[in-house]
Design a protein around this motif. Structure first.
Motif, short mmCIF file in Angstrom:
data_model
loop_
_atom_site.label_atom_id
_atom_site.label_comp_id
_atom_site.label_asym_id
_atom_site.label_seq_id
_atom_site.Cartn_x
_atom_site.Cartn_y
_atom_site.Cartn_z
N THR A 63 5.65 -1.91 5.54
CA THR A 63 5.44 -3.24 5.14
C THR A 63 6.57 -3.91 4.30
N LYS A 64 6.60 -5.32 4.28
CA LYS A 64 7.50 -6.13 3.52
C LYS A 64 8.65 -6.14 4.01
N LEU A 65 8.90 -6.10 5.10
CA LEU A 65 10.01 -6.01 6.00
C LEU A 65 10.89 -7.37 6.02
N ASP A 66 10.11 -8.45 5.68
CA ASP A 66 10.50 -9.71 5.73
C ASP A 66 11.41 -10.04 4.38
N GLY A 67 11.49 -9.01 3.71
CA GLY A 67 12.29 -9.04 2.46
C GLY A 67 13.71 -8.58 2.83
N ARG A 124 -12.73 0.70 -6.19
CA ARG A 124 -12.14 0.64 -7.52
C ARG A 124 -11.42 -0.78 -7.74
N ARG A 125 -10.82 -1.31 -6.99
CA ARG A 125 -9.76 -2.39 -7.26
C ARG A 125 -10.75 -3.49 -7.31
N PRO A 126 -10.73 -4.40 -8.48
CA PRO A 126 -11.57 -5.59 -8.58
C PRO A 126 -11.27 -6.38 -7.45
N GLN A 155 -0.55 2.53 -4.32
CA GLN A 155 -0.94 1.18 -4.74
C GLN A 155 -0.06 -0.06 -4.45
N GLY A 156 -0.85 -1.04 -4.00
CA GLY A 156 0.01 -2.28 -3.71
C GLY A 156 0.85 -2.34 -2.55
N CYS A 157 0.97 -1.13 -1.63
CA CYS A 157 1.88 -1.43 -0.41
C CYS A 157 1.53 -2.16 0.42
N GLY A 158 0.19 -2.62 0.64
CA GLY A 158 -0.11 -3.71 1.69
C GLY A 158 -0.94 -3.06 2.53
N LYS A 159 -1.99 -2.26 2.14
CA LYS A 159 -2.89 -1.75 3.14
C LYS A 159 -4.14 -2.69 3.58
N THR A 160 -4.55 -3.58 2.60
CA THR A 160 -5.63 -4.25 2.92
C THR A 160 -5.21 -5.38 3.90
N THR A 161 -3.99 -5.83 3.44
CA THR A 161 -3.32 -6.91 4.25
C THR A 161 -3.16 -6.53 5.82
N THR A 162 -2.63 -5.32 5.94
CA THR A 162 -2.30 -4.64 7.19
C THR A 162 -3.62 -4.49 7.77
N VAL A 207 5.46 -2.72 11.94
CA VAL A 207 6.04 -3.05 10.55
C VAL A 207 5.52 -4.20 10.03
N GLY A 208 5.20 -4.37 8.75
CA GLY A 208 4.93 -5.92 8.31
C GLY A 208 5.82 -6.73 8.08
N VAL A 209 5.92 -8.06 8.54
CA VAL A 209 6.93 -9.03 8.38
C VAL A 209 6.58 -10.04 7.59
N GLY A 210 5.39 -10.23 6.64
CA GLY A 210 5.00 -11.34 5.98
C GLY A 210 3.56 -10.91 5.66
N GLU A 211 3.28 -12.33 4.82
CA GLU A 211 1.69 -12.28 4.35
C GLU A 211 0.82 -12.57 5.32
N ARG A 212 1.03 -13.42 6.35
CA ARG A 212 -0.08 -13.83 7.00
C ARG A 212 -0.57 -12.90 7.94
N1 LIG Z 1 5.95 -10.48 2.30
C1 LIG Z 1 5.07 -9.66 2.49
N2 LIG Z 1 4.20 -9.37 1.94
C2 LIG Z 1 3.11 -8.48 2.12
C3 LIG Z 1 3.17 -7.55 3.40
N3 LIG Z 1 2.10 -6.99 3.60
C4 LIG Z 1 1.28 -7.15 2.41
N4 LIG Z 1 1.90 -8.08 1.57
C5 LIG Z 1 1.55 -8.40 0.27
O1 LIG Z 1 1.64 -7.39 -0.65
C6 LIG Z 1 0.53 -7.29 -1.68
C7 LIG Z 1 -0.46 -6.25 -1.70
O2 LIG Z 1 -1.04 -6.26 -0.59
P1 LIG Z 1 -2.39 -5.60 -0.48
O3 LIG Z 1 -2.90 -5.54 0.79
O4 LIG Z 1 -3.28 -6.06 -1.54
O5 LIG Z 1 -1.88 -3.87 -0.81
P2 LIG Z 1 -2.93 -2.69 -0.99
O6 LIG Z 1 -2.18 -1.76 -0.27
O7 LIG Z 1 -4.02 -2.97 -0.31
O8 LIG Z 1 -3.10 -2.79 -2.47
P3 LIG Z 1 -4.05 -1.71 -3.34
O9 LIG Z 1 -5.51 -1.92 -2.59
O10 LIG Z 1 -4.24 -2.38 -4.43
O11 LIG Z 1 -3.66 -0.61 -3.28
C8 LIG Z 1 -0.25 -8.77 -1.31
O12 LIG Z 1 0.45 -9.83 -2.03
C9 LIG Z 1 -0.05 -9.04 0.29
O13 LIG Z 1 0.14 -10.15 0.68
C10 LIG Z 1 4.28 -8.03 4.32
O14 LIG Z 1 4.49 -7.45 5.32
N5 LIG Z 1 5.10 -8.85 3.69
#
Ligand SMILES: Nc1nc2c(ncn2[C@@H]2O[C@H](COP(=O)(O)OP(=O)(O)OP(=O)(O)O)[C@@H](O)[C@H]2O)c(=O)[nH]1
Ligand SMILES: Nc1nc2c(ncn2[C@@H]2O[C@H](COP(=O)(O)OP(=O)(O)OP(=O)(O)O)[C@@H](O)[C@H]2O)c(=O)[nH]1
Ligand SMILES: [Mg+2]
Ligand SMILES: [Mg+2]
Lengths: 281, 300
Positions: free
Chosen positions: B252-256, B144-146, B114-121, B277-282
């Protein structure tokens, strides 16, 4: 190891492995183990040099880290209580807010949520669904609006409607992003102008699967806006969340809530004894 | 970082001679601490340090390399061995995407906690593939997720890639089956499946993924891992690899400022390469994985 009578290098190594594997971290682990070696240097009634005895001394020392601070959610005795929920991306803020709203409503409180994440795709819709599940109202504006404006708007709505607790969701943000931390400081300032002492509780949500970075997160969020409590989410996984021991040890910020799943009722008060027991298992 | 720490360990070493066992033990302790502080898994660290120790034992204080630099060189080499080679230009999978996209459609499944960044990726990969000239469809398989569907739809509009639209009520397997069929009928190049976050110990949900894989035979099952993951990375990676089978990893989130030691643990435990690697939210914040960059980051 259980049949080994003496407390020695290899026992120390096994304890180190338990603590490190639980994400307690090198610094807090070695502090704990040094104290342990010192306590056990004096032969204490014979049973302490058995494994169970050693664990019980370690348990006491860990409980010591968690002692002496309140784990109650801070409330405003003079009126509206404002709770600001913060943390890095994806840790469980929005979900925890839904759960907390449900918890507080169950205590008879009138709760309102504020959709302070005006950035991430689907963030407002996500919180709206949680508000509905929890049976509480929500204040929201359009995406792209300054979160401070939403916060201000929410406070007005609360004062008008006689709300007891306002919980504000914020966008996930890495503590390394200066502009985003500035945005958060501004939200805090705006809240303080709206209600004396607001936000009364600033909850940092920490993901139990996070390693040492959670300590840095806590330090930076704390120095930016002050963190009064921690919500440790996702403790239903296999991660032990031991980093909160380091956070309490170094920053004295109390863990107040624990997330144990993805549903509305999956939120509990943090119980140090239960936490330490699970960690040392 | 580790260089400074190793310099001070070997400061007392003068002139020529073998590195003593004491020197090596001190140095190995510093390497161990650096890796643990970087969130590399305890057992992975043990094996890694032992490999470094074996190579350091009996080394002469050689010619131009100071002992600290020698140990650092060994550490970097062992790490490079573990992380695998950087993708060579032109040798990065089909059409330079580092992904197997030979299918028609090529099916790519994103999985993880959960929350690792799948949807954004998913949105980022859609953008990436579209820019490579592929026709892409995203499938919102998280029921499942709202507002998970809304989230993916917003991303789809943002990057100009369609999201399979599903009238409510279907379960993830049905959605995926229908979505892949639609992509096949439309002759699309690639399908990206965004699955719901789940715990690796949730039997029902892990079985759901296995069934999904069985059903659509993806070219790529990509495990998405948050760079700030701690010791747990080993458990989660071995479960996903063991129960589902993983073709690659996205960190993901290697911009931190997370050191990213989870990358080493996951690589060691699954043997699979980190591809991106994910390096940001965009949606443009996706880069190819460079092993020597993560090595320096982990060593601090
Ligand atoms: N800074 C940063 N934020 C990221 C990155 N990838 C994703 N995010 C953020 O991480 C948060 C979670 O991203 P989601 O794409 O919702 O994660 P998810 O894995 O789909 O979450 P679930 O579906 O709930 O399991 C969001 O705020 C994204 O914007 C990244 O590479 N860098
Ligand atoms: N298993 C489990 N999952 C959780 C828990 N808390 C949250 N989650 C899941 O974690 C994912 C992310 O939760 P969110 O509430 O969107 O996290 P967030 O911090 O608001 O994310 P951003 O706003 O994108 O930064 C969702 O899939 C949640 O269902 C928990 O206690 N246990
Ligand atoms: Mg959120
Ligand atoms: Mg998702």
């Amino acid at each position: 190891i259980r049949s080994k009578p003496a407390f020695d290098e290899s026992s120390l190594g096994q304890l180190e492995e338990i603590l490190i594997s639980a994400d307690v971290g090198v610094r807090t682990s070695s502090r704990l183990l040094k104290k342990l070696s010192a306590s056990l240097a004096f032969p204490l009634k014979g049973k302490e040099d058995r494994w169970e005895g050693v664990l019980s001394v370690l348990r006491e020392e860990m409980l010591d880290i968690f002692s002496g601070r309140s784990r109650e959610l801070i409330t405003n005795a003079d009126g509206l209580t404002v709770v600001l929920v913060v943390g890095v991306n994806g840790v469980g803020k929005t979900t925890s807010i839904g759960k907390l709203a449900n918890l507080l409503r169950g205590q008879g409180k009138r709760v309102l949520l504020a959709a302070g994440d005006t950035f991430r795709a689907g963030a407002i819709e996500q919180l709206e669904i949680w508000a509905k599940s929890a049976g509480v109202g929500i204040v929201k504006q359009k995406y792209g609006v300054d979160p401070s404006a939403v916060a201000f708007d929410a406070v007005s709505a609360c004062l008008a409607r006689g709300i007891d607790v306002l919980i504000i969701d914020t966008a996930g943000r890495l503590h390394t992003k200066v502009n985003l931390m500035e945005e958060l400081k501004k939200v805090k300032r705006v809240l303080g102008k709206g209600v004396p002492g607001a936000p009364h509780e600033i909850l940092l949500v920490v993901d139990a699967t996070t390693g040492q970075n959670a300590l840095i997160q806590a330090k930076l969020f704390h120095s930016a806006v002050g963190v009064s409590g921690i919500a440790l989410a996702k403790l239903d996984g296999t991660a032990k969340g031991g980093i909160v021991a380091a956070i309490e040890d170094e920053l004295a910020i109390p863990v107040k809530l624990v997330g144990t799943g993805e549903n509305l009722e999956d939120l509990q008060s943090f119980d140090p004894a239960e936490f330490v027991q699970a960690l040392l298992n | 970082g580790i260089s400074g720490k190793l310099q001070s360990v070997f400061k007392k070493l003068r002139g020529r001679g073998k590195l003593t066992e004491a020197n090596i033990n001190d140095a190995m302790r510093e390497v161990k601490l650096a890796l643990l502080e970087a969130d590399v898994n305890y057992l992975v660290v043990k094996d890694f340090v032992e490999a470094v120790r074996q190579r350091a034992i009996g080394r002469e204080v050689a010619g131009s390399l100071l002992p600290a630099q020698q140990v650092i060189k060994i550490v970097h080499e062992e790490m490079a061995k573990l992380m695998g080679p950087a993708p060579l230009a032109g040798e990065t999978g089909t059409a330079g995407t580092q992904l197997n996209i030979d299918g028609k459609p090529s099916v790519i499944m994103l999985v993880g906690l959960q929350g690792c960044g799948k949807t954004t990726t998913c949105g980022k990969l859609a953008f990436f593939l579209k820019n490579k000239g592929l026709t892409v469809l995203m499938i919102p398989a998280d029921t499942r997720r709202p507002a998970a569907g809304e989230q993916l739809e917003v991303l789809g509009r943002e990057v100009g890639v369609p999201v399979y639209s599903t009238a409510g009520g279907k379960n993830p397997l049905q959605i995926v089956e229908d979505g892949v069929r639609e992509a096949r009928e439309r002759g699309l190049d690639a399908v990206l499946i965004d699955t719901g976050g789940r715990l690796h110990i949730d039997d029902e949900l892990m079985n759901e993924l296995a069934e999904m894989r069985e059903m659509v035979s993806p070219q790529e099952v990509l495990l998405v891992i948050d760079a700030m993951t701690g010791q747990d990375a080993v458990k989660e990676a071995s479960e996903f690899e063991g129960r589902l089978g993983v073709d690659g990893v996205i960190l993901t989130k290697l911009d931190g400022d997370a050191r990213g030691g989870a990358a080493l643990s996951v690589r060691k435990v699954t043997g699979k390469p980190v591809k991106f690697v994910g390096v940001g939210e965009r949606t443009d914040a996706l880069e190819a994985f460079l092993p020597d960059r993560i090595a320096s980051r982990i060593l601090g």
